[in-house]
Design a protein around this motif. Structure first.
Motif, PDB file in Angstrom:
ATOM      1  N   LEU A  51       1.582  -1.402   5.709  1.00 56.75           N
ATOM      2  CA  LEU A  51       0.429  -2.306   5.706  1.00 56.75           C
ATOM      3  C   LEU A  51       0.829  -3.773   5.743  1.00 56.75           C
ATOM      4  O   LEU A  51       0.005  -4.648   5.475  1.00 56.75           O
ATOM      5  CB  LEU A  51      -0.493  -2.032   4.504  1.00 56.75           C
ATOM      6  N   GLY A  52       2.084  -4.077   6.050  1.00 54.42           N
ATOM      7  CA  GLY A  52       2.530  -5.453   6.188  1.00 54.42           C
ATOM      8  C   GLY A  52       2.455  -6.269   4.920  1.00 54.42           C
ATOM      9  O   GLY A  52       2.428  -7.500   4.960  1.00 54.42           O
ATOM     10  N   ALA A  53       2.421  -5.607   3.763  1.00 53.53           N
ATOM     11  CA  ALA A  53       2.188  -6.293   2.495  1.00 53.53           C
ATOM     12  C   ALA A  53       3.492  -6.641   1.783  1.00 53.53           C
ATOM     13  O   ALA A  53       4.571  -6.168   2.139  1.00 53.53           O
ATOM     14  CB  ALA A  53       1.324  -5.422   1.592  1.00 53.53           C
ATOM     15  N   GLN A 159       6.533   1.402 -13.206  1.00 53.39           N
ATOM     16  CA  GLN A 159       5.123   1.720 -13.030  1.00 53.39           C
ATOM     17  C   GLN A 159       4.862   2.316 -11.648  1.00 53.39           C
ATOM     18  O   GLN A 159       5.591   2.037 -10.680  1.00 53.39           O
ATOM     19  CB  GLN A 159       4.272   0.458 -13.201  1.00 53.39           C
ATOM     20  N   ASN A 160       3.815   3.142 -11.581  1.00 52.69           N
ATOM     21  CA  ASN A 160       3.333   3.662 -10.297  1.00 52.69           C
ATOM     22  C   ASN A 160       2.387   2.638  -9.683  1.00 52.69           C
ATOM     23  O   ASN A 160       1.252   2.486 -10.135  1.00 52.69           O
ATOM     24  CB  ASN A 160       2.597   4.994 -10.493  1.00 52.69           C
ATOM     25  N   THR A 161       2.858   1.897  -8.705  1.00 50.45           N
ATOM     26  CA  THR A 161       2.026   0.863  -8.098  1.00 50.45           C
ATOM     27  C   THR A 161       1.391   1.378  -6.803  1.00 50.45           C
ATOM     28  O   THR A 161       1.922   2.254  -6.128  1.00 50.45           O
ATOM     29  CB  THR A 161       2.837  -0.406  -7.793  1.00 50.45           C
ATOM     30  N   VAL A 162       0.230   0.807  -6.474  1.00 46.93           N
ATOM     31  CA  VAL A 162      -0.515   1.189  -5.274  1.00 46.93           C
ATOM     32  C   VAL A 162      -1.021  -0.068  -4.585  1.00 46.93           C
ATOM     33  O   VAL A 162      -1.194  -1.113  -5.213  1.00 46.93           O
ATOM     34  CB  VAL A 162      -1.710   2.114  -5.617  1.00 46.93           C
ATOM     35  N   TRP A 163      -1.240   0.026  -3.298  1.00 46.49           N
ATOM     36  CA  TRP A 163      -1.862  -1.077  -2.565  1.00 46.49           C
ATOM     37  C   TRP A 163      -2.629  -0.485  -1.391  1.00 46.49           C
ATOM     38  O   TRP A 163      -2.384   0.653  -0.984  1.00 46.49           O
ATOM     39  CB  TRP A 163      -0.838  -2.109  -2.119  1.00 46.49           C
ATOM     40  N   SER A 179      -5.075   6.628   8.228  1.00 48.71           N
ATOM     41  CA  SER A 179      -3.822   6.658   8.984  1.00 48.71           C
ATOM     42  C   SER A 179      -2.647   6.819   8.026  1.00 48.71           C
ATOM     43  O   SER A 179      -2.775   6.627   6.808  1.00 48.71           O
ATOM     44  CB  SER A 179      -3.664   5.359   9.775  1.00 48.71           C
ATOM     45  N   ALA A 180      -1.495   7.154   8.583  1.00 49.21           N
ATOM     46  CA  ALA A 180      -0.311   7.389   7.756  1.00 49.21           C
ATOM     47  C   ALA A 180       0.032   6.207   6.854  1.00 49.21           C
ATOM     48  O   ALA A 180       0.306   6.398   5.661  1.00 49.21           O
ATOM     49  CB  ALA A 180       0.880   7.765   8.641  1.00 49.21           C
ATOM     50  N   PRO A 181       0.043   4.953   7.363  1.00 51.74           N
ATOM     51  CA  PRO A 181       0.387   3.842   6.472  1.00 51.74           C
ATOM     52  C   PRO A 181      -0.529   3.747   5.257  1.00 51.74           C
ATOM     53  O   PRO A 181      -0.070   3.473   4.144  1.00 51.74           O
ATOM     54  CB  PRO A 181       0.256   2.614   7.379  1.00 51.74           C
ATOM     55  N   ASN A 182      -1.836   3.985   5.446  1.00 53.23           N
ATOM     56  CA  ASN A 182      -2.765   3.900   4.323  1.00 53.23           C
ATOM     57  C   ASN A 182      -2.556   5.041   3.328  1.00 53.23           C
ATOM     58  O   ASN A 182      -2.887   4.900   2.144  1.00 53.23           O
ATOM     59  CB  ASN A 182      -4.204   3.928   4.828  1.00 53.23           C
TER      60      ASN A 182
END
Length: 217
Positions: A51-53, A159-163, A179-182
């Motif tokens: 996700l380019g993050a 920690q289990n992080t999410v974005w 999609s796969a990236p998400n």
């Protein structure tokens, strides 16, 4: 992420709206080149794998908190989110997140909320950890940046992080693409300088940490 009762037909109507997110995910991010407004600085950063993050952080051992800046590309008609899952790894459900959006006038806001399921109510609050001060966000150069200081759950640096990223439809937060990236936007991250981090679907891979300088405005 979706509001409860979101009809299945709305998913089809989102096809065009989510194209912007696909383009955003294709962008690459070099966290070492980032800058921030005066008064904000971070000791470490990671370019996230999807996700380019990117995420920037400073861990404070004396009180078990971390200053975090999450930066994710998005169109003005989209949202981005970052958070910590205190209940399970590799999942959005069970996460306490901060969702950045903006209205038609360009005013950026942050919604702190707990994702109780894959179709969360997005009720403000109910986070599973404490936050120091109010979270903030800004939008610039095609990306949101969320700023927050969190008390790391369990006083653990790991920690289990999410974005995540998705579209706004009629000004409302709507489901992210499937999609796969998400679906791969989770990571087990150690906030200690030099700590390990692994990505979902690739438990043996690590991401490079960059803390050669302090990231600041």
């Amino acid at each position: 992420m979706a509001r409860s009762g979101h009809s299945s037909s709305a998913w089809l109507l989102l096809a065009a709206a989510v194209l912007f997110a696909t383009g955003a995910a294709a962008q690459t991010t070099n966290c070492s080149s980032a800058s921030f407004p005066a008064g904000r600085s971070f000791h470490s950063c990671i370019s996230l794998p999807v996700l380019g993050a990117s995420i920037y952080y400073t861990y404070h051992a004396e009180n078990g908190t971390a200053d975090v800046a999450f930066r994710g590309p998005s169109g003005t008609n989209g949202w981005v989110a970052w958070g910590i899952n205190t209940e399970q790894a590799n999942s959005m459900s069970g996460s306490s997140v901060f969702i950045a959006t903006q209205n038609g006038n360009g005013v950026v806001t942050v919604l702190p909320t707990f994702l109780e399921s894959t179709a969360p109510s997005l009720t403000p609050g109910n986070l599973r950890f404490n936050v120091s001060g109010a979270p903030a966000a800004e939008y610039s150069a095609g990306a949101y940046t969320i700023y927050v200081t969190v008390a790391l759950p369990g006083n653990s640096t790991v920690q289990n992080t999410v974005w995540q990223a998705g579209p706004l439809v009629n000004g409302q937060i709507s489901p992210h693409p499937m999609s796969a990236p998400n679906l791969q936007s989770t990571m087990r991250l150690d906030f200690l300088p030099g700590g390990n981090r692994t990505t979902a679907g690739a438990p043996n891979s690590t991401l490079p940490r960059r803390n050669l300088r302090e990231f600041q405005g």
